[in-house]
Design an enzyme around this catalytic site. Structure first.
Site, PDB file in Angstrom:
ATOM      1  N   GLU A   1      26.472  41.630  36.726  1.00 38.32           N
ATOM      2  CA  GLU A   1      26.988  42.248  37.945  1.00 38.32           C
ATOM      3  C   GLU A   1      27.462  43.641  37.560  1.00 38.32           C
ATOM      4  O   GLU A   1      28.579  43.836  37.101  1.00 38.32           O
ATOM      5  CB  GLU A   1      28.163  41.457  38.533  1.00 38.32           C
ATOM      6  CG  GLU A   1      28.553  42.008  39.892  1.00 38.32           C
ATOM      7  CD  GLU A   1      30.054  42.206  40.124  1.00 38.32           C
ATOM      8  OE1 GLU A   1      30.435  42.570  41.242  1.00 38.32           O
ATOM      9  OE2 GLU A   1      30.849  42.023  39.188  1.00 38.32           O
TER      10      GLU A   1
ATOM     11  N   ASP B   1      30.558  38.577  35.520  1.00 38.88           N
ATOM     12  CA  ASP B   1      31.330  39.317  36.519  1.00 38.88           C
ATOM     13  C   ASP B   1      31.871  40.625  35.936  1.00 38.88           C
ATOM     14  O   ASP B   1      32.373  40.640  34.809  1.00 38.88           O
ATOM     15  CB  ASP B   1      32.507  38.426  36.961  1.00 38.88           C
ATOM     16  CG  ASP B   1      33.410  39.111  37.951  1.00 38.88           C
ATOM     17  OD1 ASP B   1      32.922  39.420  39.048  1.00 38.88           O
ATOM     18  OD2 ASP B   1      34.586  39.351  37.621  1.00 38.88           O
TER      19      ASP B   1
HETATM   20  C1  BGC Z   1      33.852  40.056  42.056  1.00 36.57           C
HETATM   21  C2  BGC Z   1      34.949  40.259  43.047  1.00 36.57           C
HETATM   22  C3  BGC Z   1      36.267  40.287  42.297  1.00 36.57           C
HETATM   23  C4  BGC Z   1      36.232  41.311  41.159  1.00 36.57           C
HETATM   24  C5  BGC Z   1      37.388  41.205  40.270  1.00 36.57           C
HETATM   25  C6  BGC Z   1      33.963  41.301  41.206  1.00 36.57           C
HETATM   26  O1  BGC Z   1      32.942  41.793  40.614  1.00 36.57           O
HETATM   27  O2  BGC Z   1      32.595  39.932  42.651  1.00 36.57           O
HETATM   28  O3  BGC Z   1      34.961  39.291  44.043  1.00 36.57           O
HETATM   29  O4  BGC Z   1      37.288  40.630  43.184  1.00 36.57           O
HETATM   30  O5  BGC Z   1      35.086  41.118  40.374  1.00 36.57           O
HETATM   31  O6  BGC Z   1      37.332  39.998  39.571  1.00 36.57           O
END
Ligand code: BGC
Length: 573
Positions: free
Chosen positions: A255, A213
């Site tokens: 991501e 993430d």
């Molecule tokens: C997630 C979000 C989240 C953010 C902060 C992102 O990349 O997909 O849903 O709010 O990270 O953690």
């Protein structure tokens, strides 16, 4: 609803590059099925729906965070990386999910929010109260908030700065997202050790990989943009080396909401690989742009740009996910046009994006839903479906933030859409009851009973894709056409990619984004000149290309062809 599995489960197939052929499905534990009737979806509930997912043809699940968390950011605010949030179940439930999924040859990928924690995490609690203690340097602290001001704010709707003042430590801490999510300090090697240990904990339980993430934001510096800084890539090279050494066959998915060349950097190089997969953020908004503008130039350009990746790496392609439809990776002109078409009500916007689900975005148009899904399933990369989109679920823009598209899965026309037996008022979010997307019509049971439903169509498409591994592992070559509303590309699987029993295959995919019937002419590149063209679905023969490889196809409004090219010279070596 009976999705009885075969009496003998297949078990997990051995394939270290399984993710290149997989169809992924993002499912939020909280929203899928509530087994214990407390109004919140849980892991046992998800286990009880694995037969449905197997029937749909899903190879891998991506689970957003289910860790212990105050849930101020959908669980991306982690309070303890080794605990399951009690309302979602227990660690044992999770172990059971992994083994039940594996029995069905289905993989489990979980989210690893490694950039930040919740303010409630014990590390932060200690860091703020004991600056000289063991966790004092786990976060990014500063006496001033007047540094690193060039680093952009991501959550523009709620945050004015990337710094927040902590009244206990009497210093500022850095946060790229909500102010209740302090960034971890990657300049501290102990943080690396912690992340490795957490990863090892879950990998030992059998998970098949992680979605990393917010991975571009791990490192920040006084001069840099705080995104994709060189040390972030160095960290990933080491993280990948650890996975390869200790857990081969598990996958890392980046991501990284970045421009094409920067996203590609997250896959690394042949010599120094980083992630196995990266989400393709630039493609997604351009699909929505093409649907309304009827112009494919921007989509064409970005498709040509993102095709070079190290061997074994794969893109993750998607139409929607649990976040807003982000408009960061388009030009200002495109962004304004997209807002005009898709977010005409200010309620539909959040940050730099649109907080709506797929079906409402496309006004529930069956031809648009089919066109978008066909593209998703044929682009170079592994498709990620978002739970509920297979039944054209609606959203609720009166809910806060991105909860608009995180409502309970709609299983039946019964109470709470069959999601939960709780009192309706107790549900974590209400089910969708809007006029067009009311759960009484938009639900799995109803669509199962109708052979022509979106659900059956999506399922058929998923299975057709899986029967043609060229869509997973084939190369992709964009083919110019004579129409600005068309998109054409060739997927080609050479013998070197074939498993025993498979044959090389070449498929021409042609899409019309025109809202009217369209004749599209194109010339097959020399290496793909075929003497026989057949429809992938029904097998019917199309007029053969001319000697120069010239083809003209007539396409109904917003439609597509997947055409098998036989007798191709170059690919059958
Ligand atoms: C997630 C979000 C989240 C953010 C902060 C992102 O990349 O997909 O849903 O709010 O990270 O953690």
């Amino acid at each position: 609803m009976d999705f009885s599995p075969p009496s003998v489960h297949r078990g997990l197939e051995h394939d270290p590059q399984w993710y290149r052929r997989a169809v992924f499905y993002e499912v939020m534990v909280r929203a899928f099925y509530d087994a214990d009737g407390d109004g919140v979806g849980d892991i046992p509930g998800l286990i009880s729906k694995l037969d449905y997912l197997e029937w749909l043809g899903i190879d891998a699940l991506w689970l957003p965070p289910f860790y212990s968390s105050p849930l101020r950011d959908g669980g991306y605010d982690v309070a303890d990386f080794r605990q399951v949030l009690p309302e979602f179940g227990t660690i044992d439930d999770f172990g059971e999910l992994v083994s039940q999924a594996h029995a069905r040859n289905m993989r489990i990928v979980m989210d690893l929010p490694l950039n930040h924690t919740s303010v409630e995490h014990a590390w932060f609690v200690s860091s703020r109260s004991d600056p000289q203690g063991p966790y004092g340097d786990y976060y990014v602290w500063s006496d001033t908030d007047k540094i690193r001001e060039q680093i952009r704010v991501i959550f523009t709707d709620t945050e004015e700065s990337n710094w927040a003042f902590d009244s206990v430590r009497r210093q500022f801490y850095f946060h790229r997202f909500f102010s209740h999510q302090p960034d971890l300090n990657y300049h501290n090697p102990k943080v690396h050790d912690e992340i490795h240990d957490i990863a090892r904990f879950w990998l030992d339980m059998g998970v098949d990989g992680f979605r990393l993430d917010a991975v571009p934001y791990l490192y920040e510096s006084d001069e840099g943009s705080g995104e994709s800084e060189p040390e972030t890539h160095e960290f990933l090279e080491r993280f990948r080396a650890f996975i390869d050494a200790e857990f081969p066959g598990r996958v890392l998915i980046a991501e990284a909401n970045q421009w094409p060349r920067e996203v590609a950097a997250y896959l690394g190089t042949e010599e120094k690989p980083q992630c196995h997969m990266a989400f393709d953020f630039p493609i997604m908004p351009r699909i929505f742009y093409a649907l309304r503008s009827q112009q494919t130039a921007s989509l064409n350009a970005v498709l040509k740009e993102t095709t070079e990746v190290p061997s074994g790496a794969a893109w993750g392609v998607f139409l929607r996910n649990h976040d807003e439809l982000t408009l960061e990776m388009v030009t200002e002109e495109e962004r304004q046009a997209l807002y005009g078409w898709y977010a005409y009500d200010p309620r539909m916007r959040v940050n730099v994006g649109i907080r709506r689900r797929l079906a409402p975005l496309l006004d529930n148009s069956r031809s648009e839903l089919q066109l978008a899904h066909a593209l998703l399933l044929s682009l170079a990369g592994s498709p990620f479906l978002y739970y509920g989109d297979e039944i054209g679920m609606g959203d609720n823009i009166w809910l806060e933030d991105r909860d608009s598209s995180r409502t309970p899965m709609q299983w039946t026309p019964d109470r709470n859409a069959g999601f939960s037996s709780a009192d309706a008022g107790k549900l974590f979010l209400p089910v969708v009851q809007s006029l067009v997307y009311n759960y009484q019509s938009a639900n799995v049971e109803t669509q199962l009973a109708q052979q022509a439903s979106l659900l059956h169509w999506v399922r058929t498409m998923v299975h057709v894709r899986k029967n043609h591994p060229v869509f997973g592992v084939g190369s992709m070559t964009v083919v110019p056409t004579d129409s600005p509303s068309a998109l054409a590309f060739i997927r080609d699987m050479p013998a070197s990619e074939c498993r025993p029993g498979e044959r090389p295959e070449t498929v021409l995919c042609v899409y019309s984004f025109s809202h009217n019937p369209l004749a599209v002419s194109l010339t097959l590149p020399e290496e793909f000149r075929a003497n026989k063209v057949t429809d992938v679905f029904g097998g019917s023969t199309f007029p053969a290309p001319s000697e120069q490889g010239h083809i003209t196809l007539a396409l109904p409004p917003q439609s597509f062809y997947w055409l098998s090219l036989a007798g191709v010279k170059a690919s059958v070596t």
